[in-house]
Design a protein around this motif. Structure first.
Motif, short mmCIF file in Angstrom:
data_model
loop_
_atom_site.label_atom_id
_atom_site.label_comp_id
_atom_site.label_asym_id
_atom_site.label_seq_id
_atom_site.Cartn_x
_atom_site.Cartn_y
_atom_site.Cartn_z
N ASP A 17 0.83 -1.19 0.00
CA ASP A 17 0.00 0.00 0.00
C ASP A 17 0.87 1.25 0.00
O ASP A 17 1.84 1.34 0.75
CB ASP A 17 -0.91 0.00 1.23
CG ASP A 17 -1.96 1.09 1.16
OD1 ASP A 17 -1.59 2.26 1.33
OD2 ASP A 17 -3.13 0.77 0.95
N GLU A 18 0.50 2.22 -0.84
CA GLU A 18 1.32 3.44 -0.93
C GLU A 18 1.37 4.22 0.38
O GLU A 18 2.29 5.02 0.60
CB GLU A 18 0.80 4.35 -2.05
CG GLU A 18 -0.58 4.95 -1.82
CD GLU A 18 -1.69 4.13 -2.44
OE1 GLU A 18 -2.79 4.68 -2.63
OE2 GLU A 18 -1.46 2.94 -2.73
N ASN A 19 0.40 3.98 1.25
CA ASN A 19 0.38 4.70 2.53
C ASN A 19 1.37 4.15 3.54
O ASN A 19 1.61 4.77 4.58
CB ASN A 19 -1.03 4.65 3.12
CG ASN A 19 -2.04 5.37 2.26
OD1 ASN A 19 -1.80 6.48 1.80
ND2 ASN A 19 -3.17 4.72 2.00
N ASN A 20 1.95 2.99 3.26
CA ASN A 20 2.89 2.35 4.19
C ASN A 20 4.33 2.38 3.71
O ASN A 20 5.16 1.63 4.19
CB ASN A 20 2.46 0.89 4.44
CG ASN A 20 1.10 0.81 5.10
OD1 ASN A 20 0.78 1.61 5.97
ND2 ASN A 20 0.30 -0.16 4.69
N LYS A 72 -2.75 5.17 -10.53
CA LYS A 72 -1.88 5.21 -9.35
C LYS A 72 -0.50 5.82 -9.61
O LYS A 72 0.22 6.13 -8.65
CB LYS A 72 -1.68 3.78 -8.83
CG LYS A 72 -2.90 3.17 -8.17
CD LYS A 72 -3.19 3.80 -6.82
CE LYS A 72 -4.29 3.06 -6.07
NZ LYS A 72 -4.52 3.62 -4.73
N ILE A 111 6.14 9.50 -4.10
CA ILE A 111 6.75 8.88 -2.91
C ILE A 111 8.26 9.12 -2.93
O ILE A 111 8.93 8.80 -3.91
CB ILE A 111 6.42 7.38 -2.85
CG1 ILE A 111 4.90 7.21 -2.66
CG2 ILE A 111 7.20 6.69 -1.74
CD1 ILE A 111 4.43 5.78 -2.77
#
Length: 215
Positions: free
Chosen positions: A52-55, A96, A103
């Motif tokens: 997941d991009e949030n992690n 995405k 990031i």
């Protein structure tokens, strides 16, 4: 990186920078690199790894040592010895790529790879942060731009099944993400030549840039 011919071409999606850069490189007989393909390849890799991009802050940066991206002048993209040229333009990747491109660890990894490619080569490199971050010392920097309507029409010409309003909304959202990210936002470098090509075709754009480079 000094001593080589480095030409940086930046601009928003559908501004014509990829086609312009590719044709310019062909006419000059030098290497061409579309850095956007590298971000697509990285996005594809991590989407398939289910990370997941949030992690991303939790990952070990050594993971990038296991990701090998090769791009050939015919724009074939090889990820860890597998040709992913077609799948990196899937809806999943399209939706995405701007997020993963924002990031920090991904950008740092790819910027290093891009700078290494340019280190011993004459090259035309296109992207969104080439003149500002990747090749800040490039002798020639260009920023291609045109109206949102023109860019949406170009996308429709690439695929007649696309709807103008949908493409316009997608491009506008992409612009907002690219221009407002903290890491390497999309903007022209102070010394870039800005080319508005709403009414200038591909060959004319290449000719304009080529004249600047050679004169």
């Amino acid at each position: 990186m000094k001593g080589n011919l480095h030409i940086a071409i930046d601009g928003p999606a559908a501004s014509g920078k990829t086609d312009t850069g590719k044709l310019l490189a062909e006419e000059l007989g030098i290497l061409f690199l579309d850095t956007g393909l590298m971000y697509r390849a990285m996005t594809y890799y991590f989407l398939n790894s289910k990370l997941d991009e949030n992690n991303f802050d939790l990952i070990n940066k050594d993971i990038f040592d296991d990701i090998n991206i090769e791009i050939f002048n015919n724009q074939n993209v090889i990820l860890n010895n597998i040709d992913i040229s077609k799948v990196i333009f899937s809806d999943d990747v399209n939706n995405k790529v701007s997020i993963y491109a924002g990031i920090k660890s991904i950008r740092e990894s790819l910027v290093k790879k891009q700078q290494l490619i340019a280190q011993d080569n004459d090259i035309v490199m296109v992207g969104r942060d080439i003149g500002t971050v990747v090749l800040p010392d490039a002798k020639f920097k260009f920023f291609l731009d045109c109206s949102l309507n023109t860019r949406a029409m170009r996308r429709m010409h690439q695929d007649d099944k696309k709807k103008f309003t949908n493409e316009k909304d997608k491009l506008n959202n992409r612009d907002l993400l690219d221009k407002n990210r903290e890491i390497s936002p999309l903007l022209p470098s102070e010394d870039a030549v800005i080319v508005f090509n709403d009414y200038v075709n591909l060959n004319e754009t290449v000719k304009l840039i080529k004249n600047i480079v050679l004169n």
